[in-house]
Design a protein around this motif. Structure first.
Motif: not given
Lengths: 192, 366
Positions: B294, B297-298, B301-302, B352-353, B359-366
Protein backbone atom coordinates in the motif's frame (compact mmCIF):
# COMPACT_ATOMS: atom_id res chain seq x y z
CA UNK A 1 -50.60 -93.15 -9.63
CA UNK A 2 -52.86 -90.30 -8.81
CA UNK A 3 -51.58 -90.14 -5.19
CA UNK A 4 -47.88 -90.12 -6.26
CA UNK A 5 -48.44 -87.21 -8.59
CA UNK A 6 -50.43 -85.29 -6.01
CA UNK A 7 -47.67 -85.81 -3.35
CA UNK A 8 -45.07 -84.40 -5.68
CA UNK A 9 -47.30 -81.50 -6.60
CA UNK A 10 -48.06 -80.64 -2.98
CA UNK A 11 -44.38 -80.53 -2.05
CA UNK A 12 -43.49 -78.49 -5.10
CA UNK A 13 -46.34 -76.07 -4.51
CA UNK A 14 -45.30 -75.76 -0.87
CA UNK A 15 -41.70 -74.94 -1.83
CA UNK A 16 -42.76 -72.46 -4.49
CA UNK A 17 -45.10 -70.76 -2.02
CA UNK A 18 -42.24 -70.41 0.45
CA UNK A 19 -39.95 -68.92 -2.18
CA UNK A 20 -42.60 -66.46 -3.36
CA UNK A 21 -43.21 -65.33 0.21
CA UNK A 22 -39.47 -64.76 0.71
CA UNK A 23 -39.24 -62.79 -2.54
CA UNK A 24 -42.17 -60.59 -1.58
CA UNK A 25 -40.70 -59.95 1.88
CA UNK A 26 -37.33 -59.00 0.39
CA UNK A 27 -38.96 -56.69 -2.16
CA UNK A 28 -40.93 -54.96 0.61
CA UNK A 29 -37.75 -54.52 2.65
CA UNK A 30 -35.83 -53.11 -0.32
CA UNK A 31 -38.64 -50.65 -1.14
CA UNK A 32 -38.72 -49.58 2.52
CA UNK A 33 -34.97 -48.98 2.58
CA UNK A 34 -35.06 -47.02 -0.69
CA UNK A 35 -37.71 -44.70 0.77
CA UNK A 36 -35.79 -44.37 4.05
CA UNK A 37 -32.53 -43.40 2.37
CA UNK A 38 -34.29 -41.06 -0.03
CA UNK A 39 -36.06 -39.32 2.83
CA UNK A 40 -32.95 -39.03 5.01
CA UNK A 41 -30.94 -37.89 1.98
CA UNK A 42 -33.37 -35.09 1.17
CA UNK A 43 -33.53 -34.05 4.81
CA UNK A 44 -29.71 -33.89 4.89
CA UNK A 45 -29.75 -31.79 1.71
CA UNK A 46 -32.16 -29.34 3.35
CA UNK A 47 -29.92 -29.17 6.44
CA UNK A 48 -26.90 -28.57 4.22
CA UNK A 49 -28.72 -25.77 2.39
CA UNK A 50 -29.71 -24.13 5.67
CA UNK A 51 -26.13 -24.40 6.95
CA UNK A 52 -24.80 -22.87 3.72
CA UNK A 53 -27.20 -19.94 4.03
CA UNK A 54 -26.15 -19.35 7.65
CA UNK A 55 -22.49 -19.76 6.72
CA UNK A 56 -22.82 -17.21 3.90
CA UNK A 57 -24.27 -14.59 6.25
CA UNK A 58 -21.47 -15.16 8.77
CA UNK A 59 -18.72 -15.20 6.17
CA UNK A 60 -19.73 -11.99 4.48
CA UNK A 61 -19.73 -10.13 7.83
CA UNK A 62 -16.33 -11.48 8.75
CA UNK A 63 -14.84 -10.74 5.30
CA UNK A 64 -15.97 -7.11 5.51
CA UNK A 65 -13.98 -6.72 8.73
CA UNK A 66 -10.79 -8.44 7.70
CA UNK A 67 -7.85 -6.20 8.66
CA UNK A 68 -6.52 -6.85 5.13
CA UNK A 69 -9.31 -4.78 3.57
CA UNK A 70 -10.88 -2.62 6.28
CA UNK A 71 -10.33 1.16 6.46
CA UNK A 72 -7.64 1.13 9.16
CA UNK A 73 -7.38 4.95 9.24
CA UNK A 74 -10.80 5.07 10.91
CA UNK A 75 -9.62 2.98 13.90
CA UNK A 76 -11.75 0.34 15.61
CA UNK A 77 -15.54 0.56 15.31
CA UNK A 78 -15.37 3.38 12.78
CA UNK A 79 -13.85 0.97 10.30
CA UNK A 80 -16.95 -1.23 10.25
CA UNK A 81 -18.49 -1.39 6.79
CA UNK A 82 -15.65 0.56 5.16
CA UNK A 83 -13.23 -0.99 2.70
CA UNK A 84 -9.90 0.48 1.60
CA UNK A 85 -9.65 0.25 -2.21
CA UNK A 86 -5.86 0.43 -2.17
CA UNK A 87 -5.77 -2.69 0.00
CA UNK A 88 -8.25 -4.32 -2.40
CA UNK A 89 -5.92 -3.50 -5.26
CA UNK A 90 -2.98 -4.99 -3.39
CA UNK A 91 -4.87 -8.20 -2.59
CA UNK A 92 -6.20 -8.60 -6.11
CA UNK A 93 -2.74 -8.37 -7.66
CA UNK A 94 -2.03 -11.33 -9.85
CA UNK A 95 1.03 -13.40 -9.08
CA UNK A 96 2.73 -12.18 -12.24
CA UNK A 97 2.37 -8.60 -10.97
CA UNK A 98 4.90 -9.61 -8.78
CA UNK A 99 5.06 -9.74 -5.14
CA UNK A 100 5.94 -13.38 -4.42
CA UNK A 101 4.74 -12.86 -0.86
CA UNK A 102 1.18 -12.78 -2.16
CA UNK A 103 1.41 -16.33 -3.45
CA UNK A 104 1.71 -17.29 0.22
CA UNK A 105 -1.31 -15.08 0.94
CA UNK A 106 -3.47 -17.17 -1.35
CA UNK A 107 -2.45 -20.41 0.31
CA UNK A 108 -3.43 -18.93 3.66
CA UNK A 109 -6.77 -17.68 2.32
CA UNK A 110 -7.63 -21.02 0.74
CA UNK A 111 -7.44 -22.53 4.25
CA UNK A 112 -9.61 -19.71 5.56
CA UNK A 113 -12.21 -19.47 2.80
CA UNK A 114 -12.14 -22.74 0.87
CA UNK A 115 -14.28 -22.74 -2.28
CA UNK A 116 -15.45 -19.19 -2.62
CA UNK A 117 -15.30 -16.12 -4.80
CA UNK A 118 -15.00 -12.74 -3.04
CA UNK A 119 -15.21 -9.50 -4.95
CA UNK A 120 -16.09 -5.87 -4.42
CA UNK A 121 -18.02 -3.71 -6.87
CA UNK A 122 -18.52 0.03 -6.90
CA UNK A 123 -22.20 0.96 -7.26
CA UNK A 124 -22.16 4.74 -7.07
CA UNK A 125 -20.86 6.69 -8.89
CA UNK A 126 -21.23 4.20 -11.68
CA UNK A 127 -18.12 2.92 -13.36
CA UNK A 128 -17.33 1.02 -16.51
CA UNK A 129 -17.27 -2.11 -14.36
CA UNK A 130 -13.78 -3.02 -15.54
CA UNK A 131 -11.56 -5.02 -13.22
CA UNK A 132 -9.21 -2.69 -11.31
CA UNK A 133 -5.59 -3.70 -11.56
CA UNK A 134 -2.14 -2.18 -11.24
CA UNK A 135 -2.07 -0.98 -14.86
CA UNK A 136 -5.30 1.01 -14.41
CA UNK A 137 -4.07 2.27 -11.04
CA UNK A 138 -0.97 3.59 -12.78
CA UNK A 139 -3.01 5.81 -15.14
CA UNK A 140 -2.89 9.52 -14.29
CA UNK A 141 -6.71 9.86 -13.97
CA UNK A 142 -7.04 7.18 -11.27
CA UNK A 143 -8.89 8.46 -9.31
CA UNK A 144 -8.66 12.22 -9.27
CA UNK A 145 -12.41 12.41 -8.84
CA UNK A 146 -14.64 9.41 -8.05
CA UNK A 147 -13.36 7.07 -10.74
CA UNK A 148 -15.09 6.05 -13.92
CA UNK A 149 -12.26 3.88 -15.13
CA UNK A 150 -12.79 0.72 -13.14
CA UNK A 151 -15.03 -0.53 -10.37
CA UNK A 152 -14.42 -4.20 -9.66
CA UNK A 153 -11.88 -5.95 -7.47
CA UNK A 154 -11.70 -9.72 -7.21
CA UNK A 155 -9.74 -10.45 -4.07
CA UNK A 156 -10.27 -14.19 -3.82
CA UNK A 157 -11.22 -16.50 -6.67
CA UNK A 158 -11.53 -20.23 -5.95
CA UNK A 159 -14.78 -21.57 -7.44
CA UNK A 160 -15.81 -25.22 -7.38
CA UNK A 161 -17.00 -26.49 -10.76
CA UNK A 162 -20.26 -28.37 -10.87
CA UNK A 163 -21.23 -27.52 -7.30
CA UNK A 164 -24.23 -25.53 -6.08
CA UNK A 165 -23.57 -22.10 -4.64
CA UNK A 166 -24.98 -19.47 -2.32
CA UNK A 167 -24.58 -15.80 -3.27
CA UNK A 168 -24.64 -12.92 -0.81
CA UNK A 169 -23.98 -9.19 -1.02
CA UNK A 170 -23.41 -6.52 1.59
CA UNK A 171 -23.23 -2.73 1.10
CA UNK A 172 -19.91 -1.15 2.02
CA UNK A 173 -18.29 2.27 1.82
CA UNK A 174 -15.29 2.33 -0.52
CA UNK A 175 -12.42 4.59 0.50
CA UNK A 176 -9.84 5.92 -1.99
CA UNK A 177 -6.71 6.90 0.01
CA UNK A 178 -5.15 8.59 -3.03
CA UNK A 179 -7.76 11.37 -2.99
CA UNK A 180 -9.56 10.69 0.31
CA UNK A 181 -12.89 10.10 -1.42
CA UNK A 182 -15.69 7.76 -0.35
CA UNK A 183 -18.05 6.00 -2.74
CA UNK A 184 -20.74 3.35 -2.36
CA UNK A 185 -20.05 -0.26 -3.17
CA UNK A 186 -21.03 -3.79 -2.37
CA UNK A 187 -19.12 -6.81 -1.17
CA UNK A 188 -20.09 -9.95 -3.09
CA UNK A 189 -19.46 -13.47 -1.83
CA UNK A 190 -20.27 -16.72 -3.66
CA UNK A 191 -19.89 -19.80 -1.49
CA UNK A 192 -19.72 -23.26 -3.06
CA UNK B 1 -44.19 -99.69 -0.14
CA UNK B 2 -43.71 -97.12 -2.84
CA UNK B 3 -46.79 -95.36 -1.68
CA UNK B 4 -45.39 -95.28 1.89
CA UNK B 5 -42.03 -93.86 0.74
CA UNK B 6 -43.72 -91.23 -1.33
CA UNK B 7 -46.02 -90.17 1.47
CA UNK B 8 -42.92 -89.81 3.72
CA UNK B 9 -41.43 -87.38 1.19
CA UNK B 10 -44.53 -85.23 1.40
CA UNK B 11 -44.45 -85.46 5.22
CA UNK B 12 -40.79 -84.44 5.54
CA UNK B 13 -40.91 -81.35 3.31
CA UNK B 14 -42.80 -79.13 5.85
CA UNK B 15 -39.91 -79.63 8.32
CA UNK B 16 -37.45 -78.38 5.75
CA UNK B 17 -39.71 -75.49 5.07
CA UNK B 18 -39.64 -74.47 8.74
CA UNK B 19 -35.86 -74.78 8.85
CA UNK B 20 -35.56 -72.71 5.69
CA UNK B 21 -37.88 -70.03 7.11
CA UNK B 22 -35.92 -69.99 10.38
CA UNK B 23 -32.60 -69.51 8.63
CA UNK B 24 -33.89 -66.73 6.38
CA UNK B 25 -35.62 -65.03 9.31
CA UNK B 26 -32.42 -65.15 11.36
CA UNK B 27 -30.43 -63.63 8.48
CA UNK B 28 -32.93 -60.78 8.12
CA UNK B 29 -32.93 -60.17 11.90
CA UNK B 30 -29.13 -60.10 12.07
CA UNK B 31 -29.05 -57.68 9.13
CA UNK B 32 -31.39 -55.23 10.83
CA UNK B 33 -29.65 -55.46 14.18
CA UNK B 34 -26.31 -54.70 12.48
CA UNK B 35 -27.96 -51.84 10.58
CA UNK B 36 -29.28 -50.34 13.82
CA UNK B 37 -25.87 -50.50 15.53
CA UNK B 38 -24.18 -49.06 12.44
CA UNK B 39 -26.70 -46.20 12.33
CA UNK B 40 -26.03 -45.45 16.00
CA UNK B 41 -22.26 -45.37 15.58
CA UNK B 42 -22.58 -43.29 12.40
CA UNK B 43 -24.73 -40.86 14.36
CA UNK B 44 -21.99 -40.53 16.98
CA UNK B 45 -19.36 -39.97 14.24
CA UNK B 46 -21.60 -37.32 12.65
CA UNK B 47 -21.89 -35.51 15.99
CA UNK B 48 -18.10 -35.53 16.39
CA UNK B 49 -17.64 -34.22 12.83
CA UNK B 50 -20.26 -31.54 13.50
CA UNK B 51 -18.36 -30.52 16.62
CA UNK B 52 -15.17 -30.07 14.65
CA UNK B 53 -16.83 -27.85 12.07
CA UNK B 54 -19.28 -26.01 14.31
CA UNK B 55 -16.52 -24.71 16.58
CA UNK B 56 -14.72 -23.05 13.67
CA UNK B 57 -18.00 -21.68 12.30
CA UNK B 58 -18.85 -20.28 15.74
CA UNK B 59 -15.44 -18.64 16.00
CA UNK B 60 -15.88 -17.15 12.53
CA UNK B 61 -19.17 -15.56 13.59
CA UNK B 62 -17.54 -14.36 16.78
CA UNK B 63 -14.50 -12.92 14.98
CA UNK B 64 -16.39 -9.84 13.77
CA UNK B 65 -16.14 -8.39 17.30
CA UNK B 66 -13.28 -6.08 18.24
CA UNK B 67 -13.45 -7.45 21.78
CA UNK B 68 -16.13 -9.72 23.13
CA UNK B 69 -16.91 -12.81 25.18
CA UNK B 70 -19.38 -15.53 24.34
CA UNK B 71 -20.23 -19.20 24.78
CA UNK B 72 -19.32 -21.40 21.82
CA UNK B 73 -21.24 -22.97 20.30
CA UNK B 74 -24.37 -21.00 21.15
CA UNK B 75 -26.34 -24.29 21.46
CA UNK B 76 -24.34 -26.78 23.56
CA UNK B 77 -23.21 -29.97 21.89
CA UNK B 78 -25.56 -32.88 22.61
CA UNK B 79 -22.83 -34.81 24.43
CA UNK B 80 -19.62 -34.12 26.32
CA UNK B 81 -16.86 -33.65 23.76
CA UNK B 82 -13.23 -34.45 24.49
CA UNK B 83 -11.26 -32.18 22.17
CA UNK B 84 -7.60 -31.59 21.53
CA UNK B 85 -5.73 -28.72 19.89
CA UNK B 86 -2.78 -29.85 17.81
CA UNK B 87 0.80 -28.83 18.48
CA UNK B 88 4.05 -29.49 16.63
CA UNK B 89 3.30 -31.09 13.25
CA UNK B 90 -0.46 -30.75 13.92
CA UNK B 91 -0.20 -27.08 14.83
CA UNK B 92 -3.31 -25.16 13.81
CA UNK B 93 -5.49 -28.27 13.75
CA UNK B 94 -8.11 -29.54 16.09
CA UNK B 95 -9.65 -32.93 16.68
CA UNK B 96 -12.07 -34.83 18.89
CA UNK B 97 -10.65 -37.79 20.84
CA UNK B 98 -11.44 -40.98 18.97
CA UNK B 99 -11.60 -39.28 15.59
CA UNK B 100 -8.92 -40.00 13.04
CA UNK B 101 -9.16 -36.74 11.13
CA UNK B 102 -8.03 -33.26 12.17
CA UNK B 103 -9.75 -30.09 11.09
CA UNK B 104 -7.64 -26.99 10.43
CA UNK B 105 -8.67 -23.99 12.53
CA UNK B 106 -7.41 -20.94 10.63
CA UNK B 107 -7.61 -18.76 13.73
CA UNK B 108 -5.16 -17.92 16.51
CA UNK B 109 -6.46 -19.77 19.56
CA UNK B 110 -4.94 -19.99 23.04
CA UNK B 111 -6.17 -22.20 25.86
CA UNK B 112 -5.74 -25.66 27.35
CA UNK B 113 -4.39 -28.22 24.91
CA UNK B 114 -7.06 -30.73 25.86
CA UNK B 115 -10.59 -29.92 27.04
CA UNK B 116 -13.80 -31.76 27.83
CA UNK B 117 -16.91 -29.67 27.43
CA UNK B 118 -20.35 -29.32 25.92
CA UNK B 119 -19.76 -25.61 25.57
CA UNK B 120 -16.65 -23.41 25.74
CA UNK B 121 -16.17 -19.91 27.16
CA UNK B 122 -14.58 -17.74 24.50
CA UNK B 123 -13.01 -14.32 24.48
CA UNK B 124 -11.73 -12.53 21.40
CA UNK B 125 -9.79 -9.32 21.12
CA UNK B 126 -8.11 -7.53 18.21
CA UNK B 127 -4.34 -7.61 18.29
CA UNK B 128 -2.85 -4.25 17.34
CA UNK B 129 0.88 -4.05 16.55
CA UNK B 130 0.60 -1.11 15.90
CA UNK B 131 -1.98 -1.70 13.13
CA UNK B 132 -4.69 -4.26 13.52
CA UNK B 133 -3.20 -7.68 12.72
CA UNK B 134 -5.89 -10.22 13.52
CA UNK B 135 -8.27 -11.33 16.26
CA UNK B 136 -6.84 -13.52 18.99
CA UNK B 137 -9.17 -16.12 20.55
CA UNK B 138 -8.97 -17.48 24.07
CA UNK B 139 -10.98 -20.62 24.87
CA UNK B 140 -11.54 -22.28 28.22
CA UNK B 141 -13.90 -24.88 29.70
CA UNK B 142 -15.46 -25.22 33.16
CA UNK B 143 -12.96 -27.90 34.19
CA UNK B 144 -9.87 -25.71 33.70
CA UNK B 145 -8.88 -23.15 36.33
CA UNK B 146 -6.41 -20.28 36.10
CA UNK B 147 -4.79 -18.25 38.88
CA UNK B 148 -2.64 -15.13 38.97
CA UNK B 149 -0.16 -15.12 41.84
CA UNK B 150 1.00 -11.70 43.02
CA UNK B 151 3.72 -10.44 45.32
CA UNK B 152 4.19 -7.17 47.17
CA UNK B 153 5.76 -5.49 44.11
CA UNK B 154 3.23 -6.38 41.45
CA UNK B 155 -0.05 -6.87 43.29
CA UNK B 156 -1.65 -3.73 41.89
CA UNK B 157 -0.91 -4.78 38.30
CA UNK B 158 -1.91 -8.43 38.81
CA UNK B 159 -5.21 -7.50 40.44
CA UNK B 160 -6.03 -5.10 37.62
CA UNK B 161 -5.55 -7.70 34.86
CA UNK B 162 -7.53 -10.41 36.65
CA UNK B 163 -11.18 -11.24 35.96
CA UNK B 164 -12.21 -9.16 38.97
CA UNK B 165 -10.15 -5.96 39.00
CA UNK B 166 -10.66 -3.97 42.20
CA UNK B 167 -13.49 -1.46 42.02
CA UNK B 168 -11.12 1.13 43.47
CA UNK B 169 -8.80 1.04 40.42
CA UNK B 170 -8.52 4.54 39.01
CA UNK B 171 -7.97 3.51 35.43
CA UNK B 172 -9.31 0.48 33.71
CA UNK B 173 -6.69 -1.66 32.09
CA UNK B 174 -7.34 -4.47 29.62
CA UNK B 175 -8.08 -7.46 31.80
CA UNK B 176 -9.18 -11.06 31.58
CA UNK B 177 -12.95 -11.37 31.21
CA UNK B 178 -15.20 -11.93 34.22
CA UNK B 179 -16.56 -15.10 32.65
CA UNK B 180 -13.12 -16.74 32.79
CA UNK B 181 -13.05 -16.33 36.59
CA UNK B 182 -9.27 -15.86 36.78
CA UNK B 183 -8.65 -14.95 40.42
CA UNK B 184 -5.60 -13.43 42.09
CA UNK B 185 -3.95 -14.93 45.17
CA UNK B 186 -0.71 -14.51 47.02
CA UNK B 187 0.01 -18.26 47.12
CA UNK B 188 -0.75 -21.55 45.33
CA UNK B 189 -2.79 -23.02 48.19
CA UNK B 190 -6.20 -22.54 46.58
CA UNK B 191 -4.87 -23.78 43.24
CA UNK B 192 -3.54 -26.99 44.79
CA UNK B 193 -6.89 -27.59 46.51
CA UNK B 194 -8.68 -27.26 43.15
CA UNK B 195 -6.58 -30.06 41.59
CA UNK B 196 -9.01 -32.62 43.04
CA UNK B 197 -12.01 -31.30 41.11
CA UNK B 198 -10.52 -29.77 37.96
CA UNK B 199 -8.85 -31.38 34.93
CA UNK B 200 -6.26 -28.61 34.62
CA UNK B 201 -5.11 -25.94 37.06
CA UNK B 202 -2.57 -23.33 35.99
CA UNK B 203 -0.84 -20.69 38.10
CA UNK B 204 0.76 -17.61 36.53
CA UNK B 205 3.50 -15.67 38.27
CA UNK B 206 4.70 -12.23 37.19
CA UNK B 207 8.22 -12.74 38.47
CA UNK B 208 11.01 -15.26 37.89
CA UNK B 209 10.24 -18.69 39.36
CA UNK B 210 11.90 -22.09 39.35
CA UNK B 211 8.78 -24.20 39.25
CA UNK B 212 5.33 -24.69 40.70
CA UNK B 213 3.67 -27.27 42.98
CA UNK B 214 3.35 -30.85 41.72
CA UNK B 215 0.29 -31.45 39.62
CA UNK B 216 -0.05 -27.81 38.68
CA UNK B 217 0.80 -26.23 35.36
CA UNK B 218 2.51 -22.88 35.60
CA UNK B 219 4.15 -20.01 33.86
CA UNK B 220 6.44 -17.28 34.98
CA UNK B 221 6.08 -14.02 33.06
CA UNK B 222 8.63 -11.26 33.16
CA UNK B 223 6.90 -8.19 31.73
CA UNK B 224 8.25 -4.80 30.73
CA UNK B 225 7.16 -1.70 32.63
CA UNK B 226 5.02 -0.66 29.68
CA UNK B 227 2.76 -3.67 30.32
CA UNK B 228 1.90 -2.28 33.75
CA UNK B 229 1.10 1.22 32.54
CA UNK B 230 -2.49 1.56 31.36
CA UNK B 231 -1.59 4.79 29.54
CA UNK B 232 0.75 2.96 27.23
CA UNK B 233 -0.61 1.22 24.11
CA UNK B 234 -0.72 -2.57 24.13
CA UNK B 235 2.01 -3.01 21.49
CA UNK B 236 4.63 -1.49 23.80
CA UNK B 237 4.17 -4.38 26.22
CA UNK B 238 6.65 -7.23 25.74
CA UNK B 239 8.41 -9.81 27.85
CA UNK B 240 9.33 -13.43 28.39
CA UNK B 241 7.31 -16.42 29.55
CA UNK B 242 8.60 -19.71 30.98
CA UNK B 243 6.34 -22.75 31.22
CA UNK B 244 6.41 -25.38 33.96
CA UNK B 245 4.73 -28.66 34.77
CA UNK B 246 5.25 -28.99 38.47
CA UNK B 247 8.90 -28.20 39.05
CA UNK B 248 9.91 -29.29 35.55
CA UNK B 249 10.75 -26.51 33.10
CA UNK B 250 9.11 -27.33 29.75
CA UNK B 251 10.11 -24.32 27.65
CA UNK B 252 10.45 -20.58 27.33
CA UNK B 253 9.31 -17.99 24.83
CA UNK B 254 8.53 -14.30 24.47
CA UNK B 255 5.40 -12.25 23.90
CA UNK B 256 4.81 -8.98 22.05
CA UNK B 257 1.73 -6.95 22.81
CA UNK B 258 -0.59 -7.12 25.80
CA UNK B 259 -2.89 -9.49 23.90
CA UNK B 260 -0.08 -12.05 23.69
CA UNK B 261 0.70 -11.53 27.36
CA UNK B 262 -2.85 -12.78 28.05
CA UNK B 263 -2.17 -15.59 25.58
CA UNK B 264 0.86 -16.63 27.65
CA UNK B 265 -1.41 -16.72 30.71
CA UNK B 266 -4.09 -18.81 29.00
CA UNK B 267 -1.89 -21.32 27.14
CA UNK B 268 -1.39 -24.35 29.38
CA UNK B 269 1.75 -25.65 27.68
CA UNK B 270 4.75 -24.44 25.72
CA UNK B 271 3.57 -26.54 22.75
CA UNK B 272 0.26 -24.69 22.45
CA UNK B 273 1.88 -21.31 23.02
CA UNK B 274 4.74 -21.75 20.50
CA UNK B 275 2.39 -23.12 17.86
CA UNK B 276 -0.06 -20.23 18.03
CA UNK B 277 2.68 -17.62 18.59
CA UNK B 278 4.30 -18.72 15.33
CA UNK B 279 0.97 -18.44 13.53
CA UNK B 280 0.40 -14.98 15.02
CA UNK B 281 3.79 -13.88 13.70
CA UNK B 282 2.81 -15.24 10.24
CA UNK B 283 -0.33 -13.08 10.36
CA UNK B 284 1.74 -10.05 11.26
CA UNK B 285 4.05 -10.74 8.36
CA UNK B 286 1.05 -10.88 5.99
CA UNK B 287 -0.22 -7.54 7.22
CA UNK B 288 3.25 -6.01 6.84
CA UNK B 289 3.23 -7.18 3.21
CA UNK B 290 -0.17 -5.53 2.67
CA UNK B 291 0.94 -2.22 4.19
CA UNK B 292 4.28 -2.28 2.38
CA UNK B 293 2.49 -2.73 -0.95
CA UNK B 294 0.00 0.00 0.00
CA UNK B 295 2.83 2.38 0.88
CA UNK B 296 4.51 1.64 -2.46
CA UNK B 297 1.29 2.53 -4.32
CA UNK B 298 0.75 5.68 -2.23
CA UNK B 299 4.32 6.77 -2.99
CA UNK B 300 3.50 6.79 -6.73
CA UNK B 301 0.30 8.81 -6.30
CA UNK B 302 1.12 11.13 -3.43
CA UNK B 303 4.31 12.46 -4.93
CA UNK B 304 4.26 15.74 -3.04
CA UNK B 305 4.49 13.66 0.13
CA UNK B 306 7.03 11.23 -1.29
CA UNK B 307 9.25 14.20 -2.20
CA UNK B 308 10.56 13.98 1.38
CA UNK B 309 10.83 10.21 1.13
CA UNK B 310 8.21 9.64 3.81
CA UNK B 311 6.68 6.53 2.28
CA UNK B 312 10.10 5.07 1.58
CA UNK B 313 11.00 5.67 5.23
CA UNK B 314 7.99 3.78 6.50
CA UNK B 315 8.60 1.01 3.97
CA UNK B 316 12.11 0.70 5.40
CA UNK B 317 10.72 0.44 8.93
CA UNK B 318 8.20 -2.20 7.85
CA UNK B 319 10.97 -4.22 6.20
CA UNK B 320 13.00 -3.93 9.38
CA UNK B 321 9.98 -5.19 11.33
CA UNK B 322 9.63 -8.11 8.95
CA UNK B 323 13.30 -8.99 9.48
CA UNK B 324 12.83 -9.04 13.24
CA UNK B 325 9.77 -11.26 12.90
CA UNK B 326 11.87 -13.74 10.93
CA UNK B 327 14.41 -13.76 13.78
CA UNK B 328 11.66 -14.31 16.34
CA UNK B 329 10.13 -17.15 14.32
CA UNK B 330 13.48 -18.94 14.31
CA UNK B 331 14.21 -18.15 17.94
CA UNK B 332 10.98 -17.31 19.78
CA UNK B 333 12.80 -16.94 23.11
CA UNK B 334 14.92 -14.00 21.89
CA UNK B 335 13.82 -11.31 24.35
CA UNK B 336 16.04 -8.61 22.81
CA UNK B 337 14.37 -8.97 19.42
CA UNK B 338 10.94 -8.97 21.07
CA UNK B 339 11.77 -5.70 22.80
CA UNK B 340 13.17 -4.22 19.57
CA UNK B 341 9.97 -5.20 17.76
CA UNK B 342 7.84 -3.42 20.36
CA UNK B 343 10.00 -0.30 20.07
CA UNK B 344 9.80 -0.46 16.27
CA UNK B 345 6.01 -0.75 16.40
CA UNK B 346 5.93 2.40 18.50
CA UNK B 347 8.24 4.18 16.05
CA UNK B 348 6.08 3.18 13.07
CA UNK B 349 2.92 4.32 14.85
CA UNK B 350 4.45 7.72 15.67
CA UNK B 351 5.69 8.14 12.11
CA UNK B 352 2.28 7.24 10.72
CA UNK B 353 0.43 9.63 13.02
CA UNK B 354 2.85 12.56 12.98
CA UNK B 355 4.97 12.43 9.84
CA UNK B 356 2.17 11.21 7.58
CA UNK B 357 -0.98 12.17 9.46
CA UNK B 358 0.36 15.58 10.43
CA UNK B 359 0.70 16.75 6.82
CA UNK B 360 -2.16 17.61 4.49
CA UNK B 361 -0.34 16.32 1.41
CA UNK B 362 0.29 12.93 3.02
CA UNK B 363 -2.16 10.09 3.61
CA UNK B 364 -1.73 7.87 6.67
CA UNK B 365 -0.86 4.28 6.01
CA UNK B 366 -3.12 2.90 8.78
Amino acid sequence: MKSVKSCFKKAQIGMIEMIMVMIVVVVIIVIGMVFYFKFSGSSMEKTQERISEDKAAVIISSVAQLPEIECSHLKGRGAKGCVDTLKLLVLSMKDKEGNPDFVEHRRHYSDLFGYMVISVEQLHPQTSGKECDISIFGLPDYPEAPPIGCGNWTIYNNPKKGAGSVFRTMPVALYYPTNRAYTLGQLKVTIY
Amino acid sequence: MLKYRLSKKADVSPAFQYIFALIVGAIILIFFIKFAFKAESTGKEVIKAEVLHSLDASMQAFSVSVSSTDLLPSTPWPQLVDMKFGTGANCGKFTVTGQKFLVPIPRIVFGPEQMKARQLKAWTTSWYFPFRVTNIFYLVNDRSKYYLIFNANNQDFVKRISSTPPATAVFEMDHLPREFDVKYYDSEADAVAKLKINDMVKVNYFEEKNGVSNGLKGSSLVVSNYCMDEDEPGYKCSGTVTFYEGNKLTGASTFIGRELMFAAVMADSIGVYQCQYGRALDEMERMINVYTAKAQRLATKRQECEYDGKYNSIIGMLNNMKGKIQVLKTNPGDSDTALQLSNLADLINEFNDNDLGGYEECEVLF
